[in-house]
Design a protein around this motif. Structure first.
Motif, PDB file in Angstrom:
ATOM      1  N   LYS A  33       7.247  -2.033   3.601  1.00 44.01           N
ATOM      2  CA  LYS A  33       6.971  -1.221   4.784  1.00 44.01           C
ATOM      3  C   LYS A  33       5.993  -0.137   4.361  1.00 44.01           C
ATOM      4  CE  LYS A  33       9.076   1.643   8.379  1.00 44.01           C
ATOM      5  NZ  LYS A  33       7.912   2.517   8.485  1.00 44.01           N
ATOM      6  N   ALA A  35       4.486   3.265   3.849  1.00 44.07           N
ATOM      7  CA  ALA A  35       5.015   4.631   3.889  1.00 44.07           C
ATOM      8  C   ALA A  35       3.918   5.594   4.346  1.00 44.07           C
ATOM      9  CB  ALA A  35       5.554   5.047   2.526  1.00 44.07           C
ATOM     10  N   SER A  36       2.730   5.439   3.784  1.00 49.40           N
ATOM     11  CA  SER A  36       1.533   6.076   4.334  1.00 49.40           C
ATOM     12  C   SER A  36       0.356   5.228   3.887  1.00 49.40           C
ATOM     13  CB  SER A  36       1.436   7.549   3.922  1.00 49.40           C
ATOM     14  OG  SER A  36       1.651   7.710   2.553  1.00 49.40           O
ATOM     15  N   ALA A  37      -0.875   5.610   4.246  1.00 52.27           N
ATOM     16  CA  ALA A  37      -2.014   4.712   4.022  1.00 52.27           C
ATOM     17  C   ALA A  37      -2.066   4.228   2.580  1.00 52.27           C
ATOM     18  CB  ALA A  37      -3.318   5.443   4.366  1.00 52.27           C
ATOM     19  N   ILE A  39       0.191   3.052   0.713  1.00 48.47           N
ATOM     20  CA  ILE A  39       1.399   3.355  -0.073  1.00 48.47           C
ATOM     21  C   ILE A  39       2.579   2.662   0.599  1.00 48.47           C
ATOM     22  CG2 ILE A  39       2.894   5.178  -0.978  1.00 48.47           C
ATOM     23  CD1 ILE A  39       0.565   7.092  -0.858  1.00 48.47           C
ATOM     24  N   TYR A  40       3.319   1.873  -0.158  1.00 50.42           N
ATOM     25  CA  TYR A  40       4.356   1.033   0.424  1.00 50.42           C
ATOM     26  C   TYR A  40       5.734   1.292  -0.172  1.00 50.42           C
ATOM     27  CZ  TYR A  40       0.607  -1.370   2.655  1.00 50.42           C
ATOM     28  OH  TYR A  40      -0.460  -1.629   3.448  1.00 50.42           O
ATOM     29  N   SER A  41       6.751   1.177   0.688  1.00 48.85           N
ATOM     30  CA  SER A  41       8.119   1.046   0.203  1.00 48.85           C
ATOM     31  C   SER A  41       8.383  -0.435   0.007  1.00 48.85           C
ATOM     32  CB  SER A  41       9.115   1.597   1.226  1.00 48.85           C
ATOM     33  OG  SER A  41       8.986   2.993   1.327  1.00 48.85           O
ATOM     34  N   TRP A  42       9.062  -0.754  -1.070  1.00 48.52           N
ATOM     35  CA  TRP A  42       9.428  -2.137  -1.382  1.00 48.52           C
ATOM     36  C   TRP A  42      10.838  -2.355  -0.875  1.00 48.52           C
ATOM     37  CZ3 TRP A  42       5.831  -5.359  -3.720  1.00 48.52           C
ATOM     38  CH2 TRP A  42       4.643  -4.720  -4.089  1.00 48.52           C
ATOM     39  N   PHE A 139      -2.226   5.423  -9.459  1.00 50.66           N
ATOM     40  CA  PHE A 139      -2.756   5.805  -8.154  1.00 50.66           C
ATOM     41  C   PHE A 139      -4.274   5.783  -8.209  1.00 50.66           C
ATOM     42  CE2 PHE A 139      -3.568   8.167  -4.315  1.00 50.66           C
ATOM     43  CZ  PHE A 139      -2.466   7.898  -3.514  1.00 50.66           C
ATOM     44  N   ARG A 153      -3.031   2.147  -2.673  1.00 50.36           N
ATOM     45  CA  ARG A 153      -3.391   3.322  -3.467  1.00 50.36           C
ATOM     46  C   ARG A 153      -2.389   3.522  -4.609  1.00 50.36           C
ATOM     47  NH1 ARG A 153      -4.734   8.487  -0.065  1.00 50.36           N
ATOM     48  NH2 ARG A 153      -2.782   8.063   1.035  1.00 50.36           N
ATOM     49  N   GLU A 154      -1.094   3.427  -4.306  1.00 49.26           N
ATOM     50  CA  GLU A 154      -0.080   3.516  -5.364  1.00 49.26           C
ATOM     51  C   GLU A 154       0.289   2.091  -5.732  1.00 49.26           C
ATOM     52  OE1 GLU A 154       2.978   6.500  -4.713  1.00 49.26           O
ATOM     53  OE2 GLU A 154       4.406   5.407  -5.961  1.00 49.26           O
TER      54      GLU A 154
ATOM     55  N   LEU B  70      12.801  -0.071  -3.568  1.00 48.96           N
ATOM     56  CA  LEU B  70      11.990   0.913  -4.275  1.00 48.96           C
ATOM     57  C   LEU B  70      11.067   1.631  -3.313  1.00 48.96           C
ATOM     58  CD1 LEU B  70      11.383   2.057  -7.117  1.00 48.96           C
ATOM     59  CD2 LEU B  70       9.553   0.380  -7.294  1.00 48.96           C
ATOM     60  N   MET B  71      11.196   2.939  -3.268  1.00 51.07           N
ATOM     61  CA  MET B  71      10.273   3.741  -2.464  1.00 51.07           C
ATOM     62  C   MET B  71       9.205   4.330  -3.382  1.00 51.07           C
ATOM     63  SD  MET B  71      12.949   5.472   0.220  1.00 51.07           S
ATOM     64  CE  MET B  71      14.411   5.380  -0.834  1.00 51.07           C
ATOM     65  N   PRO B  72       8.036   4.651  -2.822  1.00 49.24           N
ATOM     66  CA  PRO B  72       6.934   5.128  -3.664  1.00 49.24           C
ATOM     67  C   PRO B  72       7.174   6.550  -4.151  1.00 49.24           C
ATOM     68  CG  PRO B  72       6.318   5.221  -1.355  1.00 49.24           C
ATOM     69  CD  PRO B  72       7.662   4.559  -1.399  1.00 49.24           C
ATOM     70  N   ARG B 102      -5.508  14.734   3.710  1.00 49.97           N
ATOM     71  CA  ARG B 102      -4.143  14.593   4.219  1.00 49.97           C
ATOM     72  C   ARG B 102      -3.146  15.247   3.273  1.00 49.97           C
ATOM     73  NH1 ARG B 102      -5.270   8.402   5.716  1.00 49.97           N
ATOM     74  NH2 ARG B 102      -5.824   8.510   3.515  1.00 49.97           N
ATOM     75  N   LEU B 113      12.227   9.612   3.817  1.00 50.88           N
ATOM     76  CA  LEU B 113      11.583   8.301   3.778  1.00 50.88           C
ATOM     77  C   LEU B 113      12.590   7.197   4.082  1.00 50.88           C
ATOM     78  CD1 LEU B 113       8.858   7.029   3.333  1.00 50.88           C
ATOM     79  CD2 LEU B 113       9.224   7.130   0.869  1.00 50.88           C
ATOM     80  N   ILE B 117      12.680   4.481   7.211  1.00 48.57           N
ATOM     81  CA  ILE B 117      12.824   3.024   7.069  1.00 48.57           C
ATOM     82  C   ILE B 117      13.984   2.533   7.933  1.00 48.57           C
ATOM     83  CG2 ILE B 117      13.534   1.216   5.429  1.00 48.57           C
ATOM     84  CD1 ILE B 117      11.893   2.812   3.293  1.00 48.57           C
TER      85      ILE B 117
END
Lengths: 447, 447
Positions: A33, A35-37, A39-42, A139, A153-154, B70-72, B102, B113, B117
């Motif tokens: 999902k 999280a921001s541009a 950058i993702y949550s797994w 990053f 990005r991350e 896992l969250m970033p 930003r 976060l 989700i």
């Protein structure tokens, strides 16, 4: 794992922001999902695949004699000023100021930090050769992050660094990395072709990129078709044997294979016409030999056998761990969803109960679940009160390579159905035979 | 692993900047190197222990039914503005601006976060209960980072979040975490006492901290001596059983145990005088129930069985993974170095060759190394050309719980020496018996 107790938020609709299939499928299968541009949550399913890929990378690095460690995500700007890259790196470097006004940065790579560790602790040629690596979040502040985890990005990367007394030793480290990368990608079900590349901001002359062929690849690639017939396979390799590693390098790099950055029409024309191929590729790794670039700049020397201080020869070697999820999906999917290679699949097989609540079907599914788990396998049992069609669609979407379907009708005849996600072929067989077959696929012994 | 091929940069001298014993020993044993203030690189030996601790945390979380993801590390400031914590958090939050201007931040914790989700994907009470967790690097910009990994700025934490329909269910999740934490710490060889605590910036009423008693602890603690007799042990527990989990909570929290923040002299006076204890403690974890604080602020609701939208009850639960290395060393060391508990030790045993180059001693060490490795154990073989005294000092410093010493004299009598790091006791026995004994300690079967 029972699906009713898991967190698998699959999406019915195709997210409009996703331009390529891997990004669409990872969102739809509830793997990530944003999280921001960039950058993702797994989410749990994505995290499992990420861990599987990470595990293969660790195992193959350790097999090659490389030593795992871990450097932090944030670094001091001072080290990057020493190497001269602080100013060179441009806006892709995320620059940070802490509460005391100190210049920090989120590491896009780690040559400076590892060289600092080396020069602080190693003083003699006797401590060489040495290759240290880590798998850590990086990053890069991409101006237009896109394609999901393919250009985020991350991102998670394995980066390794070799330190050697001579250029010859360092080139052996280079070859050793090339060999271990071939094994690594094959275990993930990927063919990644080493192609001569540009070194970019890392620097150095010798460098190969590893590319996976896929229509959505960001690079145009040109190669001799013979190259796709090469397999590393399960050949034995002694990573200390220089000649053996060199021979593998020659076998896999002697044919023409380049990206658009290094493509040379005149050279390409020497490949027989019927073997010339143009395609697109996704970069999943890169190896570099850059000699004494960083050791000169940062004073990383050792005493040689005569007591003279000499700068060490270095290289760095990266695998794009999080990006590999996207690359694998680009290379392995169909209209219904992902098709995981067995080496990285988040669950070893699915169990679909056609009639949840039917005592016999429920009992048979529970027994399958327990037997597979006892063998050290991880099944995903869809125990929801859903129509069969919905259950099949979810299993196809998330791409488990094998599915066992259990229903009252089959059970009357003493059989369940085992289906291959890749071929779609099914066979009916007694539950214990289905278990034995799945166990054999994953190399587990049935007692 | 052969020490000659490993990277173990032990220091002869005690680093002057380290004020507490765990920090000194981690630096001296070549486990960490400071990268910048409060930020450390984990050298190979330290990284191995970190991974072992992480693995125990994962296993116990999964055993309790919690789901890994896992969250970033970097988050958007917008979510923190929704909860109101962006302005509240103060200078400990590392605020970052990306190339597009930003507002971002390096996550010190993840309530916002994970709540985002949840609200994006979960809409029905049928998907509850749900507990998600991750182990990820965090950053808190401490004004004066100190004590090595005990109070660093970049640190590894497990943080988990439960989502429940009712307060009762959420309190069960709280109890489940308390039980699983007791198991987790015991597996690391630690006694961590749950103490009633202050909730701080997380918010909420119900919260316990877990404290390890150690002279260098940052908190003053007050407790009933009976509490240190409690052991969780290997009792069977059904994490779905509310009464069972509640009973464990009561057993472990009914006696007086508080930090200076919540200490109540009048209550403490009710403990019989001979059982009243004052000591110092290191916080290694904390659990919170905070109800609907975040779900109200961020609109995280589900439809209940009657179709009404209700905010979910939440809690968060943290284990300080990187900090635990320091805590374990504070609790387990002597004048010569670290004493690792078997559950987290970086290598299962050391092998010391008293006469490197002696054909018989070398062969015996090689055979021990091979046999232990074949059993799934990881020995560290000191194969350097060093004096015996130097090899013993290194083994004592790095704290492997068992050491096998091999020398020509013992081999003439068919024996090697097996030594316990903790007690210093040695016994002479044939190599195969030494192997069997070490294997038994780690629960490995000898064929």
């Amino acid at each position: 794992m029972r699906l009713s107790r898991y967190f698998l938020p699959v999406l019915k609709e195709t997210p409009s922001e996703a331009q390529i299939v891997s990004h669409r499928l990872m969102l739809r299968a509830g793997m990530i999902k944003q999280a921001s541009a960039g950058i993702y949550s797994w989410l749990p399913l994505g995290y499992k695949v990420l861990r599987n890929i990470e595990q293969i990378v660790h195992e193959e690095q350790i097999r090659a004699g490389h030593i795992p460690m871990l450097m932090p995500t944030l670094q001091s700007a001072d080290l990057w000023r020493e190497s001269g890259r602080y100013d060179d790196y441009g806006q892709e470097m995320l620059r940070i100021t802490d509460r005391h006004g100190r210049d920090m940065l989120y590491g896009p790579t780690n040559e400076e930090l590892i060289t600092d560790i080396f020069r602080s602790h190693v003083g003699s040629y006797k401590d060489l050769p040495l290759t240290l690596y880590h798998i850590q979040w990086k990053f890069r502040d991409e101006i237009r992050p896109r394609f999901g985890v393919m250009r985020g990005r991350e991102f998670l990367m394995k980066d390794g660094y070799n330190f050697d007394l001579t250029k010859e030793d360092a080139l052996h480290a280079y070859n050793r990395h090339l060999v271990s990368y071939l094994r690594t990608y094959e275990r993930m079900g990927l063919q990644a072709i080493p192609m001569r590349a540009d070194s970019g901001p890392i620097g150095g002359d010798d460098t190969h990129e590893f590319l996976v062929l896929a229509e959505t690849g960001e690079s145009e690639v040109f190669y001799d078709a013979q190259i796709t017939d090469l397999k590393f396979g399960d050949r034995a390799i002694d990573y200390d044997d220089k000649a053996q590693c060199q021979a593998v390098l020659e076998e896999f790099t002697s044919r023409y294979a380049r990206t658009d950055e290094t493509h040379d029409e005149a050279e390409f024309a020497k490949v027989p016409e019927e073997r010339r191929r143009t395609a697109r590729g996704i970069e999943v790794g890169q190896i570099f030999y850059f000699g004494t670039k960083y050791s000169d700049a940062m004073g990383a020397t050792v005493a040689d056998s005569e007591g003279n201080k000499v700068p060490v020869h270095m290289g760095s070697h990266g695998i794009g761990v999080s990006r590999l999820l996207g690359a694998i999906i680009e290379a392995s999917h169909d209209d219904n969803g992902i098709i995981w290679p067995e080496g990285v699949t988040p669950f070893h097989c699915g169990i679909v109960n056609l009639k949840q609540g039917d005592a016999e079907a429920d009992a048979a599914c529970d027994a399958l679940h327990a037997s597979l788990t006892a063998l050290g396998l991880e099944p995903l049992y869809d125990d929801r009160n859903e129509r069969a069609g919905g259950k099949f669609a979810t299993m196809d979407l998330i791409g488990l390579p094998w599915r066992i379907t259990v229903g009252p009708r089959g059970l009357k005849n003493g059989v369940v159905e085992l289906t291959s996600r890749r071929t779609g072929e099914s066979e009916e067989l007694p539950p214990e035979q289905a278990i034995a077959k799945v166990a054999a696929i994953y190399g587990k012994a049935v007692a």
